[in-house]
Design a protein around this motif. Structure first.
Motif: not given
Length: 287
Positions: A6, A9, A14, A166, A171
């Protein structure tokens, strides 16, 4: 989803992946050398004139102008041009590009498509982790032509976010082909896919796109959706997103990509899973 995934990402991560993917997959389309100079001139002038009108109408100040320059530079530094253009512009391009079609309605591709996903035949389960979150979903359908003929050997490419919002390959910590797969219809044009129902998610908000969202007082949510590309020889490629009823963001999707024809009608089963029937009608390719 683990804290490490988490926290890692990020928009920059990204965004860099999306930019790299665009260069790999879309670079042939990036060159404008084959576009007539007259068309480039027309489009560029009209876009600039629209900006001039906005500046004059709203008396844009130098402080606002410099804030815009700083933000545009930030979008590039964050690698978020694919995200920005796909979220706020692609839906209009898609509408224009497909307005002639008699078959299925399409929708935007978005920045997270990856080609060459593993093929699972006409009936199979998409690649997923043993403990994949989300409601199990069995999706069956048929691919036909506008003439009503079944299209055997058609390709249905499916990809979607996981239960935490995700996408694999964009990710960290997610298996390469997780929730990505290709399916090939049987001689009757039919397919059956087992996957999981994705969750709604917010587009990345820690980068420049997030700064725009915050400054404008918008939300960053996309409703839950399945991405598909459907293709068959002699027919136009269909790119679409399929949505789920009751999602609170179907009516105010940040990407403006929801169409009534693309909302599924899943049926719940006693074991907690769901089934859905949805097929595709492909238009013949021009020429």
């Amino acid at each position: 989803m683990s804290t490490t995934v988490t926290e890692s990402a990020t928009a920059a991560a990204s965004g860099a992946s999306a930019t790299e993917r665009f260069h790999a997959d879309k670079s042939p389309y990036a060159a404008v050398k084959d576009v007539p100079a007259e068309r480039v001139d027309t489009l560029a002038r009209e876009v600039l004139e629209a900006i001039y009108t906005t500046v004059r109408t709203h008396k844009v100040t130098y402080d606002e102008f410099n804030a815009l320059k700083a933000w545009l530079i930030g979008v590039g530094e964050d690698g978020e041009w694919p995200l920005f253009l796909d979220v706020w512009l692609e839906h209009v391009v898609e509408d224009v590009a497909t307005e002639h079609r008699e078959g299925n309605k399409g929708s935007i591709e978005g920045p997270y498509y990856v080609p060459d996903a593993p093929d699972h035949g006409a009936r199979g389960t998409i690649s997923m982790r043993d403990d994949e979150g989300g409601t199990p979903l069995v999706w069956s359908g048929q691919v036909t032509s506008t003439a009503g003929l079944p299209l055997g050997g058609a390709k249905v490419e499916l990809w979607h976010a996981d239960d935490d919002g995700f996408y694999s390959q964009f990710a960290p910590g997610i298996p390469e082909w997780n929730l990505r797969g290709s399916f090939t219809t049987n001689e009757d044009g039919r397919f059956e896919i087992t996957t999981v129902q994705p969750a709604p998610y917010q587009i990345p908000t820690d980068g420049s796109c997030g700064k725009l969202i915050a400054a404008a007082g918008w939300h960053a949510w996309r409703p839950a959706h399945l991405h598909v590309k459907v293709s068959a020889p002699g027919h136009e490629l269909l790119t679409a997103q399929l949505y789920f009823p009751g999602d609170e963001h179907n009516d105010d999707d940040i990407a403006s990509a929801v169409k009534p024809e693309l909302i599924l009608d899943p049926q719940q089963r006693a074991d907690g899973s769901a089934t859905v029937a949805y097929g595709f009608v492909l238009d013949p390719a021009e020429g």
